[in-house]
Write a protein that holds these residues in place. Structure first.
Motif, PDB file in Angstrom:
ATOM      1  N   PRO A  96       0.724  -1.127   0.136  1.00 18.34           N
ATOM      2  CA  PRO A  96      -0.232   0.408   0.224  1.00 18.34           C
ATOM      3  C   PRO A  96       0.533   1.381   0.213  1.00 18.34           C
ATOM      4  N   ASN A  97       1.631   1.249   0.635  1.00 16.14           N
ATOM      5  CA  ASN A  97       2.633   2.714   0.777  1.00 16.14           C
ATOM      6  C   ASN A  97       3.554   3.124  -0.760  1.00 16.14           C
ATOM      7  N   ALA A 100       0.470   4.282  -2.957  1.00 14.63           N
ATOM      8  CA  ALA A 100      -0.290   6.001  -2.396  1.00 14.63           C
ATOM      9  C   ALA A 100       1.925   6.588  -3.242  1.00 14.63           C
ATOM     10  N   PHE A 102       5.060   6.048  -1.355  1.00 11.66           N
ATOM     11  CA  PHE A 102       5.410   6.482  -0.594  1.00 11.66           C
ATOM     12  C   PHE A 102       7.197   5.014  -1.093  1.00 11.66           C
ATOM     13  N   THR A 104       9.534   4.863  -0.236  1.00  7.50           N
ATOM     14  CA  THR A 104      10.430   4.381   0.914  1.00  7.50           C
ATOM     15  C   THR A 104      10.320   4.156   2.422  1.00  7.50           C
ATOM     16  N   ALA A 105       8.586   3.966   2.393  1.00  3.32           N
ATOM     17  CA  ALA A 105       8.313   3.548   3.348  1.00  3.32           C
ATOM     18  C   ALA A 105       6.818   2.267   3.440  1.00  3.32           C
ATOM     19  N   PRO A 290      13.186  10.855   3.478  1.00  2.63           N
ATOM     20  CA  PRO A 290      13.705   9.720   2.341  1.00  2.63           C
ATOM     21  C   PRO A 290      13.320   9.745   0.690  1.00  2.63           C
ATOM     22  N   PRO A 292      10.842   8.814  -2.401  1.00  2.00           N
ATOM     23  CA  PRO A 292      10.939   7.758  -3.060  1.00  2.00           C
ATOM     24  C   PRO A 292      11.167   7.796  -4.206  1.00  2.00           C
TER      25      PRO A 292
ATOM     26  N   VAL B 235      -1.852   0.072   7.528  1.00  2.00           N
ATOM     27  CA  VAL B 235      -1.154   1.109   7.368  1.00  2.00           C
ATOM     28  C   VAL B 235      -1.103   2.569   7.876  1.00  2.00           C
ATOM     29  N   ARG B 258      -0.169   7.499   7.742  1.00  4.14           N
ATOM     30  CA  ARG B 258       0.493   6.275   6.395  1.00  4.14           C
ATOM     31  C   ARG B 258       1.662   7.220   6.379  1.00  4.14           C
ATOM     32  N   PRO B 259       2.786   6.737   5.756  1.00  4.76           N
ATOM     33  CA  PRO B 259       3.327   7.564   4.819  1.00  4.76           C
ATOM     34  C   PRO B 259       2.995   8.242   3.628  1.00  4.76           C
ATOM     35  N   PHE B 280      11.130  13.299   9.144  1.00  2.00           N
ATOM     36  CA  PHE B 280      11.049  12.614   8.590  1.00  2.00           C
ATOM     37  C   PHE B 280      11.381  11.402   8.470  1.00  2.00           C
ATOM     38  N   TYR B 281      11.712  10.490   8.998  1.00  2.00           N
ATOM     39  CA  TYR B 281      11.356   9.247   8.314  1.00  2.00           C
ATOM     40  C   TYR B 281      10.054   8.778   8.843  1.00  2.00           C
ATOM     41  N   MET B 283       7.245  10.569   7.169  1.00  2.00           N
ATOM     42  CA  MET B 283       7.154  11.192   5.956  1.00  2.00           C
ATOM     43  C   MET B 283       5.750  11.518   5.876  1.00  2.00           C
TER      44      MET B 283
END
Lengths: 343, 343
Positions: A96-97, A100, A102, A104-105, A290, A292, B235, B258-259, B280-281, B283
């Protein structure tokens, strides 16, 4: 094979390492065509990575492109012989990330850089999700542009997107490293009308202008903010790109933006903290992380393939991989913006 | 005339005050038809407003609607006899920040509440920019709905917009005060599909469901976050509305998203600080501030006028203005969500 290993702050060596091997059926092994030194590598090199300093030999590098040599049994779309580019984080491109945008997640995220991309070969996990192949094997001349897409271009692009840059935007870019400069290029591509590059270095200012900067502000702190306000009728820019990672840079970015505008931050934060009250009354939107890069890779490769952008210009020093240590030194001393390494 | 004055924490009095007068040619004087007590008034009432505690008599209240009694020489669109609603911040509606929809950052902003709206009459600066007239003088029954538009509805609406709520969104709302509850209503109007209200109070849960909440989470902290994650396939939600202003509430909101999702924060921050590395992490996108209610007023009044929403339901205690002190007590002790005051 041989690759770069950081033994202690300031001590990077080019040495013999084990050949990378397929360790999961979703891996690929690539023969690295080009790699480079990242601004974020310098945090390690300088030994100022809060609580995460190098305390033993660490393979270095997380930007890469190259030819696929071998793939695991479950890899279906990536094939040996293809020229591929990937991001520093491996991602499955299906969770899912990732869906979406993203990556990096990614729920199965893995750090590709763990294998060390400043090397002759590299194991890339989740190859089908992580790697994007070019239409053909490119000319040598295009390698710098394509390599830039692996991290710095995608990171500058995400900074611009996260800051909300769109057609007609006024933009300030804090940081004149490779990411900041490619933030300028990205803002231009996304339709920004006015782009203020904050830089004190003449060669970087020139490149910023070439990438689309319309104004240069050399001041920092209060004076820098005042200059940006002056250039924008006292209001501030619609969007600021924070491409450094220090609290000073973040504060500068936040203060340059008009109420309702956005800061996109992609510098890995070191000592950055946002005060709730100040953020509240500034009404500035903040988004970062970070980048994506994988999400943007197909579009960025396409822009490069059509020769509409030349992000590879950020490489102002080319070295044989064997001289990787000089690449670190040159960037650390700011003699080079970014060092390009050819195995 | 008479109005509410806070003399010290816990000591609010209804007393004789000077009649408000036109002091600038852009002012209007309105006869207040209804006012109310805001959650943010409680910070003053409780004496926990970091560095800004009441140290002398202060007129209270910043939510109002009423009939225009008199206007200054330069007021052209607002006329005596009109029923009007305004926001807590006066704004000219013409400067670049207003034009961008961020009226609370108007270059000529003035705090209307300085005059104290929990009173029989009120001076409103920048009347043409600040006030919006209804099509006609409304029925008494519509007063609570229209009064809600003066602050809490617009604030909940901005929280939802700032968090990025749109058609199909999944949303978590942190805070079950009037703003949080109207954040639920706003998210619903903006097309959210799933709305998780975080509340431990049965009467507020009921109202949340009435306003469009699909799920209720009673847990807080780690357990609350875990519940929200469970409800969203692990998520997190697309958007969280932070409608409290504490660091706990902000942390909760950030962790539920979610990110790539967003937090809209409208609770006036008290002790809120965002760590750069965590942000940051994560997102997660963060946007908030004093809600530019004026920007949304025409649309919100229209929704109310068409009887498509009933935000006035957040008033669960109606008192004559003379009993304003009881309104503060009831809200402080959480016996009431929000006290409606009729002069």
């Amino acid at each position: 094979m041989r690759g770069a290993v950081l033994h202690a702050p300031g001590d990077v060596r080019f040495e013999e390492r084990d050949d990378p091997r397929i360790s999961a059926p979703t891996d690929a092994i690539i023969r690295v065509s080009a790699s480079c030194v990242c601004g974020s590598d310098l945090w390690d090199y300088r030994g100022i990575n809060d609580g995460d300093d190098v305390d033993g030999p660490r393979p270095m590098g997380h930007e890469y492109c190259g030819i696929v040599e071998e793939v695991g049994d479950e890899v279906t779309t990536i094939k040996p012989g293809q020229f591929v580019i990937g991001s520093f984080f491996a991602s499955d491109n299906t969770c899912p990330n990732c869906q979406a945008g993203f990556h990096t997640a990614c729920q199965n995220v893995e750090y590709v850089g763990a294998g060390g991309a400043q090397a002759e070969a590299l194991r890339v996990p989740l190859a089908d999700g992580t790697l994007v192949a070019t239409p053909e094997v490119p000319d040598d001349a295009m390698l710098p542009d394509l390599l830039a897409a692996s991290d710095v271009l995608g990171t500058g692009w995400f900074a611009a997107v996260a800051a909300g840059v769109g057609p007609g935007s006024t933009v300030a870019v804090v940081g004149d490293g490779a990411v900041g400069l490619l933030g300028v290029l990205s803002a231009r591509q996304l339709g920004a009308e006015r782009i203020i590059a904050m830089s004190r270095h003449e060669s970087r200012q020139r490149l910023a202008r070439e990438f689309g900067a319309t104004d240069i502000v050399t001041e920092r702190g209060d004076d820098g903010v005042a200059q940006v306000k002056d250039l924008t009728g006292g209001v501030g820019v619609d969007a600021a790109l924070e491409c450094v990672g220090t609290n000073e840079a973040m504060t500068q970015a936040l203060r340059c933006v008009r109420p309702g505008g956005g800061v996109g931050f992609v510098g890995v934060p070191h000592g950055v903290s946002l005060d709730g009250v100040r953020l509240f009354y500034s009404m500035v939107r903040v988004h970062g992380g970070p980048a994506p890069v994988r999400h943007y890779l197909p579009a960025l490769i396409d822009l490069i393939w059509q020769r509409r952008v030349n992000p590879g210009k950020v490489f102002d020093l080319e070295l044989p991989l064997a001289q990787v240590a000089e690449g670190y030194r040159a960037m650390d001393e700011r003699r080079a913006i970014k060092a390009f390494l050819r195995p």
